[in-house]
Every structure is written in C-alpha cells, then in structure tokens.
Enzyme design. Structure first.
Site, PDB file in Angstrom:
ATOM      1  N   GLY A  53       0.848  -1.179   0.000  1.00 45.81           N
ATOM      2  CA  GLY A  53       0.000   0.000   0.000  1.00 45.81           C
ATOM      3  C   GLY A  53       0.885   1.231   0.000  1.00 45.81           C
ATOM      4  CB  ALA A  54       1.125   4.108  -2.347  1.00 41.84           C
ATOM      5  CD  GLN A 201      -2.899  -7.370  -3.359  1.00 46.64           C
ATOM      6  OE1 GLN A 201      -3.606  -8.017  -4.127  1.00 46.64           O
ATOM      7  NE2 GLN A 201      -1.803  -6.768  -3.754  1.00 46.64           N
ATOM      8  CG  ASP A 242       0.195   1.837  -5.476  1.00 43.30           C
ATOM      9  OD1 ASP A 242       0.984   1.397  -4.622  1.00 43.30           O
ATOM     10  OD2 ASP A 242      -0.953   1.394  -5.623  1.00 43.30           O
TER      11      ASP A 242
END
Length: 357
Positions: A53-54, A201, A242
C-alpha cells in the site's frame, strides 16, 4: 496495538527501538507482528510485501531510515555515506508507489538540515520526522474519508479493488477511509470487494478489515464486476492509487483499469482516494509511470500450491494505469479534484509539489 476508532491492527509502528508491522502475507489466518531491527529488514519487508500500500510503504521507509541511522555507530562523513546507501536500499524496493520516494526525499531533507548538529540530535530529528509522516498520513486519511463520503449516494453499493484500507496506510485507509466515513453516516448499503488476483489483497485484506468493522461486505471474483454493474447492483466505485500523474492518469493495482472501463460503460462514478503525497506532478501522464513486474510464481501458485503447468510463460505486472478520462474525481486530504485534472491537481498540491512552478 489496536486503533480504537477502526478496530484494526496498526500497519506499522515504532516500538522499543524497532520498526514493528503486521505481516500482511499471513492475513487473514494469522495476525503476526514482524519486528525489523535494521533498515535492511524494513527494505525486505517492503519488497516481499509483508507491508504494502503506497502510503504505508512511505511510512515504513521513513521509519526504516530513522532506524538505520540509530543502528549506525558512524558520525559525520561516514554517517552521510551510510545514509546515502540506506536511502538507495529503500528506494530500490518497489518502483511504482511514488509515496516511497516522497518519504525518502523528505527524510533526506531533514538529514541535511540537522546533520551539522550531529549525533543524538540528528537521530532524534530523523525519528521525529518519520513519526510526523506517520501521524500526518493517519490524519489525512480521516480527512479524505470524510470528503469522499460526501460524494457517495445514499444506499451506496460500492465496489472497491485491492486493499486501500488501514493496512495500506498508517490507519483508516484511503478508499476504505471513504467507505468507513460513509458507513458512519449511514450511507453504505453494501460493499463489493474484488478478490484482486494474483495476491488476493481484496479477499485476504479488504474483506478482513471490513468484517472487523461490521460493514456489510460481499466478496466477488475480479471477473464478476461487469455482471453486477449490468444488473444495477453497484452504484459507485472507490479505489486507491500508488501514483497519480499530472494529467490525472492513475496507477493502481492491476485490474483497476478494467473496472474503470466497466464503470464508464455503465455510467457509474469512478472515484480515486489518495493523499497529496501520491500526486506525481513531475510525471506528465500515465505512460511515463514505471510499472513493477513481479515474480512469475505469484501467478502460477496460490498459497504456495502450483495451479499452472510447469514451463508456462507468465506476465505479472503489479499495476495498471487508468486514463484520466475514466476518473470522475480524485479525493485527497485537501479537497476533491475534478476534470480538468491538470489544473485541479496542481491547485490542491500547492506550489511546493514536485513538478509545479
């Protein structure tokens, strides 16, 4: 280790001189904490997707750099040389998420500003900066969640893809932050979570988070979204990102582009939720965003079991790019950007953002 406001384990934290994170590879079956004792271990955790996750990657990198400086016994020029190596090691972990490079650059600036003081003052300042990045991310997620919730209809039937929740951030989430805020307002009828091949995810993480919160959630395979849209069962899409290019093109988990095209065809609004640190205004469009290619065994195997024949050729891009023409709006902590994104993103990012003049 719980966030009382959302009821999920914090993604990453500083605890007793180490970086502690939940190992997301083990969810939903086990809640295992990974304790990283130097920046190399943090880098490995990012690369191997123990944390992903960014925004969460950015926070982890910042804490990893603070940890690396504390572990080092060097001073002055030797420490500066080691610091450059630490930054390079963390920057090499994953190429697409721009939050990683934003956090590293912010830590670099802090190092340069305080390094003349040396020693303990420098190490304390670096930890303070990393913790500030963590806290700011948590606060920004709450703000964008509340702003995004205003966009959703009453009786919202929301599709989300991948995991843009508390696990992808310092807490609360981007896309799931919008859903959480909307649920608090009584606007969520149900959430459809794409499974999100090949790392699942959505199935493993988004479903787990929303069940923890008691938000009505239905898991679907990635290729079911169009069918449900055609039946009128989905009336909004909310995803994370992202990296967002200057023109509003959005890089997100592979499969997002397909969802966006389907949403456009069925006249369903497609919203993106991401902090300003995800904006990459120095990159003109999505075609200039580097797309990470990951190992073949992520496609050929599921939970360690081979499901494809030996010797088959595999492509495994981790992300795709959704052109801005498919995006209804982009929600960040400072407001809502709408087309033309070239103007609205710059207005929200402010004059200090990379790529602005």
């Amino acid at each position: 280790m719980l966030f009382p406001e959302v009821g999920v384990v914090p993604t990453v934290a500083w605890e007793d001189g180490v970086v502690v994170m939940i190992d997301q590879r083990r969810l939903p079956h086990e809640e295992v904490l990974l304790r990283c004792r130097d920046h190399h271990e943090v880098a490995d955790a990012i690369k191997d997707m123990a944390i992903r996750g960014a925004p969460a990657i950015g926070v982890a990198a910042a804490l990893g750099l603070a940890l690396g400086a504390r572990v080092s016994r060097s001073e002055s020029g030797a420490l500066r040389s080691e610091w450059s190596d630490m930054c390079a090691t963390l920057a090499a972990t994953r190429p697409t998420a721009v939050n990683l490079f934003w956090a590293i650059e912010r830590m670099r600036r802090r190092f340069d500003a305080v390094s003349p003081q040396g020693g303990e003052a420098l190490r304390r300042a670096l930890l303070d900066e990393a913790l500030a990045i963590q806290q700011e991310d948590l606060e920004s997620c709450h703000r964008m969640g509340d702003l995004g919730a205003e966009l959703l209809p009453a009786e919202a039937r929301v599709l989300t893809h991948c995991n843009a929740g508390a696990l992808a951030t310092a807490g609360y989430g981007t896309a799931l932050g919008v859903i959480r805020s909307a649920a608090r307002l009584g606007k969520i009828k149900t959430v459809f979570a794409d499974e999100t091949r090949p790392w699942l995810q959505g199935a493993r993480l988004t479903a787990w988070e929303l069940l923890q919160d008691g938000i009505p959630t239905t898991l679907i395979a990635d290729n079911m979204a169009g069918h449900l849209m055609a039946r009128g069962e989905i009336n909004a899409v909310v995803v994370g990102s992202d990296r967002i290019a200057a023109n509003g093109d959005v890089a997100n988990k592979i499969g997002t582009y397909s969802v966006a095209v389907l949403a456009k065809e069925h006249e369903i609004p497609f919203y993106v939720a991401a902090p300003v640190s995800t904006f990459d205004l120095a990159t003109p469009s999505g075609k200039d965003i580097p797309i990470e290619e990951r190992p073949a065994d992520e496609v050929t195997h599921v939970a360690g079991h081979r499901v494809a024949p030996e010797g088959i050729a595999v492509r495994n891009p981790a992300f795709d790019v959704t052109p801005h023409r498919y995006v209804t709006a982009i929600v960040c902590e400072r407001g809502v950007a709408r087309p033309p994104f070239g103007e609205s993103l710059r207005a929200l990012a402010g004059p200090q953002a990379p790529g602005t003049r």
